[in-house]
Design an enzyme around this catalytic site. Structure first.
Site, mmCIF file in Angstrom:
data_model
loop_
_atom_site.group_PDB
_atom_site.id
_atom_site.type_symbol
_atom_site.label_atom_id
_atom_site.label_comp_id
_atom_site.label_asym_id
_atom_site.label_seq_id
_atom_site.Cartn_x
_atom_site.Cartn_y
_atom_site.Cartn_z
ATOM 1 N N GLU A 148 8.625 6.200 19.514
ATOM 2 C CA GLU A 148 9.738 5.244 19.477
ATOM 3 C C GLU A 148 10.416 5.251 18.104
ATOM 4 O O GLU A 148 9.749 5.248 17.071
ATOM 5 C CB GLU A 148 9.261 3.813 19.758
ATOM 6 N N ASP A 194 2.040 -1.120 2.818
ATOM 7 C CA ASP A 194 3.287 -1.463 2.134
ATOM 8 C C ASP A 194 2.925 -2.242 0.874
ATOM 9 O O ASP A 194 2.439 -3.369 0.959
ATOM 10 C CB ASP A 194 4.155 -2.310 3.068
ATOM 11 N N ASP A 221 4.237 -4.014 -2.381
ATOM 12 C CA ASP A 221 5.501 -4.598 -2.786
ATOM 13 C C ASP A 221 5.376 -5.228 -4.169
ATOM 14 O O ASP A 221 4.460 -6.019 -4.408
ATOM 15 C CB ASP A 221 5.911 -5.664 -1.760
#
Length: 248
Positions: A41, A106, A108
């Site tokens: 996807e 992730d 950050d």
């Protein structure tokens, strides 16, 4: 950079700069599993926050043509499903299920605001970027030596941090419980903005933590004492002293 320039810049970016070849080869994983790419996807964010989900393509070349046609502002790489995502409405309810997905970390810079004084929020500079270097070294070592991962793709997030895509065949098939366990293993900081002491260590110190401290120590003096000047004023050193037990 001005967002208003994107309609003019993105067609050039997708035609001249986007790494279509490596991108397609990566997400096909050598074509070992038939139809693997077709089951992936993709989601696109277009101008004015128009969001398109369940996009899928027969080949990387078809994806390349679509990217050059619609010039998305953002691309999200989704899971590999049991059926083609663009046909999900034709599949019996419950039969359309995710089968695989890379494990993504992730990191950050905004999560480090309590240990940097040079910048805050989404701002970053060469001083605080050292934190990303430390994070990459710690997590990459743990992924390889502790969790047995071999295939890691580290990329700049494009704004204020880095992403790590763990792409091993076995890891892509991990259950949500296994993924949560890996994240828990790598997690030390607990508590929100109101918590003074966010890391509590028990004895004996876990080998993962001991090896991580070894990485941090190489950077600590230059980063914390000189770069961030964490003992440079009464306000700053009181903050550091609040972390240290009374008996020490």
């Amino acid at each position: 950079f001005a967002p208003a320039a994107l309609p003019e810049l993105l067609p050039v970016f997708y035609r001249r700069l986007f790494p279509h070849g490596p991108y397609g080869r990566w997400l096909s994983y050598g074509g070992v599993v038939k139809n693997y790419f077709q089951l992936r996807e993709f989601s696109f964010t277009l101008r004015d926050d128009v969001y398109l989900r369940f996009q899928s393509f027969n080949s990387p070349q078809e994806l390349e043509r679509e990217l050059q046609k619609i010039n998305p502002y953002k691309i999200d790489i989704g899971a590999v499903y049991s059926h083609r995502p663009n046909q999900h409405n034709t599949v019996h309810l419950g039969a359309f299920q995710p089968q695989e997905k890379e494990l993504v970390f992730d990191i950050d810079m905004t999560d480090y605001d309590d240990v940097r004084t040079c910048c805050s929020s989404a701002d970053i500079c060469s001083k605080c970027w050292t934190l990303m270097t430390i994070a990459v070294r710690i997590i990459d070592r743990a992924l390889v030596e502790d969790l047995g991962a071999r295939h890691r793709l580290w990329v700049y997030s494009g704004r204020r941090g880095v992403h790590c895509w763990v792409c091993d065949d076995a890891v892509r098939k991990w259950s949500p419980a296994l993924r949560a366990a890996a994240v828990e293993y790598l997690s030390l900081v607990k508590g929100g903005a109101d918590t003074v002491k966010k890391v509590t260590l028990s004895h004996p110190i876990h080998p993962f933590i001991r090896r991580s401290v070894g990485v941090v120590e190489k950077y600590f003096e230059e980063y914390a004492l000189l770069g961030q000047d964490i003992l440079g004023s009464p306000e700053k050193w009181d903050k550091v002293l609040a972390l240290i037990p009374e008996d020490i």
